[in-house]
Scaffold this motif. Structure first.
Motif, PDB file in Angstrom:
ATOM      1  N   GLU A  56      14.104 -11.293 -40.318  1.00 24.03           N
ATOM      2  CA  GLU A  56      14.518 -10.190 -41.203  1.00 24.03           C
ATOM      3  C   GLU A  56      14.803 -10.699 -42.619  1.00 24.03           C
ATOM      4  O   GLU A  56      15.125  -9.926 -43.510  1.00 24.03           O
ATOM      5  CB  GLU A  56      15.738  -9.476 -40.619  1.00 24.03           C
ATOM      6  CG  GLU A  56      16.869 -10.422 -40.315  1.00 24.03           C
ATOM      7  CD  GLU A  56      17.893  -9.848 -39.343  1.00 24.03           C
ATOM      8  OE1 GLU A  56      18.245  -8.677 -39.491  1.00 24.03           O
ATOM      9  OE2 GLU A  56      18.336 -10.607 -38.465  1.00 24.03           O
ATOM     10  N   GLU A  57      14.728 -12.013 -42.820  1.00 22.57           N
ATOM     11  CA  GLU A  57      14.723 -12.570 -44.179  1.00 22.57           C
ATOM     12  C   GLU A  57      13.790 -13.785 -44.171  1.00 22.57           C
ATOM     13  O   GLU A  57      13.427 -14.277 -43.103  1.00 22.57           O
ATOM     14  CB  GLU A  57      16.132 -12.955 -44.652  1.00 22.57           C
ATOM     15  CG  GLU A  57      16.740 -14.109 -43.930  1.00 22.57           C
ATOM     16  CD  GLU A  57      17.951 -14.706 -44.653  1.00 22.57           C
ATOM     17  OE1 GLU A  57      18.385 -14.174 -45.686  1.00 22.57           O
ATOM     18  OE2 GLU A  57      18.442 -15.730 -44.162  1.00 22.57           O
ATOM     19  N   HIS A  72      27.014 -10.567 -38.751  1.00 27.77           N
ATOM     20  CA  HIS A  72      25.679 -11.110 -38.439  1.00 27.77           C
ATOM     21  C   HIS A  72      25.844 -12.533 -37.907  1.00 27.77           C
ATOM     22  O   HIS A  72      26.681 -13.288 -38.387  1.00 27.77           O
ATOM     23  CB  HIS A  72      24.805 -11.107 -39.697  1.00 27.77           C
ATOM     24  CG  HIS A  72      23.361 -11.364 -39.403  1.00 27.77           C
ATOM     25  ND1 HIS A  72      22.824 -12.630 -39.418  1.00 27.77           N
ATOM     26  CD2 HIS A  72      22.351 -10.531 -39.062  1.00 27.77           C
ATOM     27  CE1 HIS A  72      21.528 -12.562 -39.110  1.00 27.77           C
ATOM     28  NE2 HIS A  72      21.222 -11.296 -38.889  1.00 27.77           N
ATOM     29  N   ASN A  97      22.478  -5.470 -33.817  1.00 26.21           N
ATOM     30  CA  ASN A  97      21.993  -4.413 -34.718  1.00 26.21           C
ATOM     31  C   ASN A  97      22.832  -4.297 -35.993  1.00 26.21           C
ATOM     32  O   ASN A  97      23.258  -3.218 -36.368  1.00 26.21           O
ATOM     33  CB  ASN A  97      21.956  -3.072 -33.981  1.00 26.21           C
ATOM     34  CG  ASN A  97      23.327  -2.701 -33.456  1.00 26.21           C
ATOM     35  OD1 ASN A  97      24.235  -3.542 -33.457  1.00 26.21           O
ATOM     36  ND2 ASN A  97      23.502  -1.472 -33.028  1.00 26.21           N
ATOM     37  N   VAL A  98      23.106  -5.429 -36.650  1.00 28.19           N
ATOM     38  CA  VAL A  98      23.791  -5.392 -37.950  1.00 28.19           C
ATOM     39  C   VAL A  98      22.881  -6.046 -38.981  1.00 28.19           C
ATOM     40  O   VAL A  98      22.031  -6.872 -38.631  1.00 28.19           O
ATOM     41  CB  VAL A  98      25.164  -6.127 -37.920  1.00 28.19           C
ATOM     42  CG1 VAL A  98      26.145  -5.386 -37.046  1.00 28.19           C
ATOM     43  CG2 VAL A  98      25.019  -7.573 -37.489  1.00 28.19           C
ATOM     44  N   THR A  99      23.051  -5.675 -40.246  1.00 28.36           N
ATOM     45  CA  THR A  99      22.175  -6.243 -41.275  1.00 28.36           C
ATOM     46  C   THR A  99      22.589  -7.685 -41.545  1.00 28.36           C
ATOM     47  O   THR A  99      23.703  -8.105 -41.224  1.00 28.36           O
ATOM     48  CB  THR A  99      22.286  -5.468 -42.598  1.00 28.36           C
ATOM     49  OG1 THR A  99      23.631  -5.594 -43.056  1.00 28.36           O
ATOM     50  CG2 THR A  99      21.903  -4.013 -42.407  1.00 28.36           C
ATOM     51  N   ILE A 100      21.682  -8.400 -42.194  1.00 31.91           N
ATOM     52  CA  ILE A 100      21.931  -9.816 -42.446  1.00 31.91           C
ATOM     53  C   ILE A 100      23.104 -10.020 -43.418  1.00 31.91           C
ATOM     54  O   ILE A 100      23.738 -11.075 -43.427  1.00 31.91           O
ATOM     55  CB  ILE A 100      20.637 -10.503 -42.925  1.00 31.91           C
ATOM     56  CG1 ILE A 100      20.789 -12.013 -42.919  1.00 31.91           C
ATOM     57  CG2 ILE A 100      20.192 -10.003 -44.276  1.00 31.91           C
ATOM     58  CD1 ILE A 100      19.572 -12.732 -42.478  1.00 31.91           C
ATOM     59  N   GLU A 101      23.434  -8.979 -44.203  1.00 29.55           N
ATOM     60  CA  GLU A 101      24.584  -9.087 -45.127  1.00 29.55           C
ATOM     61  C   GLU A 101      25.911  -8.870 -44.403  1.00 29.55           C
ATOM     62  O   GLU A 101      26.971  -9.226 -44.920  1.00 29.55           O
ATOM     63  CB  GLU A 101      24.500  -8.020 -46.247  1.00 29.55           C
ATOM     64  CG  GLU A 101      23.362  -8.194 -47.232  1.00 29.55           C
ATOM     65  CD  GLU A 101      22.047  -7.669 -46.682  1.00 29.55           C
ATOM     66  OE1 GLU A 101      22.084  -6.682 -45.910  1.00 29.55           O
ATOM     67  OE2 GLU A 101      20.992  -8.253 -46.992  1.00 29.55           O
ATOM     68  N   ASP A 102      25.865  -8.287 -43.223  1.00 28.70           N
ATOM     69  CA  ASP A 102      27.092  -7.929 -42.508  1.00 28.70           C
ATOM     70  C   ASP A 102      27.840  -9.209 -42.096  1.00 28.70           C
ATOM     71  O   ASP A 102      27.227 -10.152 -41.591  1.00 28.70           O
ATOM     72  CB  ASP A 102      26.704  -7.132 -41.251  1.00 28.70           C
ATOM     73  CG  ASP A 102      27.896  -6.458 -40.607  1.00 28.70           C
ATOM     74  OD1 ASP A 102      27.854  -5.229 -40.479  1.00 28.70           O
ATOM     75  OD2 ASP A 102      28.861  -7.161 -40.215  1.00 28.70           O
ATOM     76  N   GLU A 121      11.218  -3.174 -44.864  1.00 26.42           N
ATOM     77  CA  GLU A 121      12.455  -2.904 -44.125  1.00 26.42           C
ATOM     78  C   GLU A 121      12.257  -3.439 -42.697  1.00 26.42           C
ATOM     79  O   GLU A 121      11.298  -3.039 -42.026  1.00 26.42           O
ATOM     80  CB  GLU A 121      12.660  -1.385 -44.102  1.00 26.42           C
ATOM     81  CG  GLU A 121      14.006  -0.895 -43.620  1.00 26.42           C
ATOM     82  CD  GLU A 121      15.150  -1.337 -44.510  1.00 26.42           C
ATOM     83  OE1 GLU A 121      16.212  -1.590 -43.939  1.00 26.42           O
ATOM     84  OE2 GLU A 121      14.975  -1.458 -45.750  1.00 26.42           O
TER      85      GLU A 121
END
Ligand code: PLP
Length: 465
Positions: free
Chosen positions: A245-246, A137, A129-134, A233
């Motif tokens: 997610e991208e 990830h 549950n982290v964003t792709i920028e994290d 989103e």
């Protein structure tokens, strides 16, 4: 006994790598569902050596990297994976002598992680549950480990041309040949997009009127992006291996003629139905593909032909899609009304077990550990005498006593409150205010119900009515 001949005999091969591909295409029985539709054929990709479609791209990406000098003898493969590409890469690494590190998000099933370890990988588990920028990830972690490791190579399946190419040269041509050119639509989900794009390109080249239909879980951005050109989103979904997610480089939107969105529950129930009715034991994304293929097949003329893919095996989802408890907890099976629910509706499948008072303490401790019924009931026939006092048993052990020399009665304590399977579920709420665990009387024994399991099972109930 006479042994029936197998339908075809293939020559012996030197390595399991030669067993990749050439998977069967199997007709879905026309009575599988009760609505009129055209033929559907299923490409059984779970019959590849590591159990998924990803063996194909694993071999192609490694061979490509070797040819370009990116992966050298003694090197280490470092990939981010939802499990299947990892297993495929492990098989290739084992056959060709590479070390391997795999980075996997923690939403993936325990079976998948265990398989990667069994196949010799170093596994790094990262939060899902982290964003792709994290930087945590899984793609970022894999990229970093590969860069920091001497001889490290990151296949980056999402943007690797060899991924799509393996399906263009392999899977797509196989499907065309197996259908003898009679195919009207190909339906499949996309993770990296390699399968959909490679097969789509191969089929469209042969016959531009073949429809290529993408499938997505709600929450993935791909279907929306294809329809509107806008990035939504991303949201959560439970089906594994598909959705994004991208936008992956391996996903070619221009080949796709339509996109369908299928909910997790529908996908999972379809996979379970497929296993029971046909013996085709496939994963959740296969269920998703089949729900979509059936929708497409109902819109086409009776003599048309739809092909879809079964990307991986149901064996990877025994604790999820194929667990009644998991399916009920997540609300994927019909909910029971909270007004009428009984404790039996909330109990997960657990062994039932009790020991007799004359049994040894050693036997009781083993039963408690192996069967997971805690506290362990001690019963004389149908009369409950008490439960095993685990702390007292631990004290015996720490004093170096031989547990085979004591009867379980040496470590017996009072049982927690007992309810029956037929009791209303609300009776447990009263008791859980003061107890951590209850015993539940079943038809032929006892089982335990812990507060934590009870809370986990509450979404099985419909509290609205
Ligand atoms: C179970 C499962 N289904 C479908 C796919 C989709 O394949 P692709 O990455 O080629 O789009 C994957 C990919 O990881 C998968 O693991």
């Amino acid at each position: 006994m006479e042994i029936p001949p197998t339908q075809k005999t293939t020559a012996a091969v030197d390595s399991v790598l030669e067993a990749i591909g050439d998977t069967p295409l199997v007709r879905l029985p026309l009575d599988f569902d009760d609505q009129p539709r055209c033929e559907i054929f299923l490409k059984l990709e779970y019959l590849n050596p590591s159990g998924s479609v990803k063996d194909r791209i694993a071999l192609a990406m490694v061979r490509g990297a070797e040819a370009r000098g990116e992966l050298k003898p003694g090197g280490r493969i470092v990939e981010c994976t939802s499990g299947n590409t990892g297993a495929g890469l492990c098989v290739v690494a084992a056959c060709l002598g590479y070390a391997i590190t795999l980075v996997i998000p923690d939403k993936m099933s325990q079976e998948k992680i265990a398989v990667l370890r069994a196949l010799g990988a170093d596994v790094v588990v990262t939060p899902a549950n982290v964003t792709i920028e994290d930087p945590m990830h899984y793609t970022k972690v894999a990229e970093r480990i590969a860069a920091e490791t001497p001889g490290g190579w990151w296949p980056n399946q999402y943007h690797n041309r060899d991924n799509t190419q393996s399906h263009y040269e392999g899977t797509g041509q196989e499907i065309w040949n197996q259908c003898q050119g009679k195919i009207d639509a190909f339906v499949a989900g996309a993770g990296t997009g390699g399968t959909l794009s490679g097969i789509g390109q191969a089929l469209k080249e042969k016959n531009p009127s073949v429809q290529i239909i993408g499938v997505d879980p709600p929450g993935s951005i791909l279907a929306d992006y294809w329809k509107t050109g806008e990035l939504i989103e991303p949201g959560p979904y439970a089906v594994e291996g598909v959705g994004e997610e991208e936008i992956p480089g391996a996903w070619d939107a221009s080949l796709i003629d339509d996109y369908l969105i299928i909910k997790d529950g529908e996908s999972f129930r379809m996979a379970r139905k497929l296993a029971k009715k046909t013996g085709i034991f496939a994963g959740g994304s296969s269920g998703m593909n089949l729900v979509a293929a059936l929708q497409v097949a109902r819109t086409l003329p009776a003599d048309a032909c739809v092909v879809t893919l079964m990307p991986d095996s149901g064996r990877a989802y025994l604790s999820k899609v194929y667990s009644d408890g998991w399916m009920k907890d997540a609300g994927y099976l019909p909910r029971v009304s909270a007004k009428t629910a009984i404790l039996g509706d909330l109990l997960r499948e657990k062994e039932q077990c009790a020991v007799r008072p004359e049994d040894t303490l050693a036997w009781a401790v083993r039963q408690a550990g192996e069967r997971g019924i805690r506290p362990l009931p001690i019963a004389d026939g149908t009369t409950l005498l008490g439960v095993l006092d685990e702390h007292a048993a631990a004290a015996h052990l720490s004093e170096g006593k031989d547990l085979t020399q004591f009867s379980v009665q040496a470590c017996m304590t009072d049982a927690p409150p007992v309810l029956s399977l037929q009791d209303p579920w609300k009776d447990a709420s009263t008791l859980f205010q003061t107890h951590e665990v209850l015993l539940i009387r079943t038809e032929d024994g006892w089982t335990s119900l812990h507060l934590q399991d009870w809370l986990r099972a509450l979404p099985r109930l419909d509290h609205s009515a």
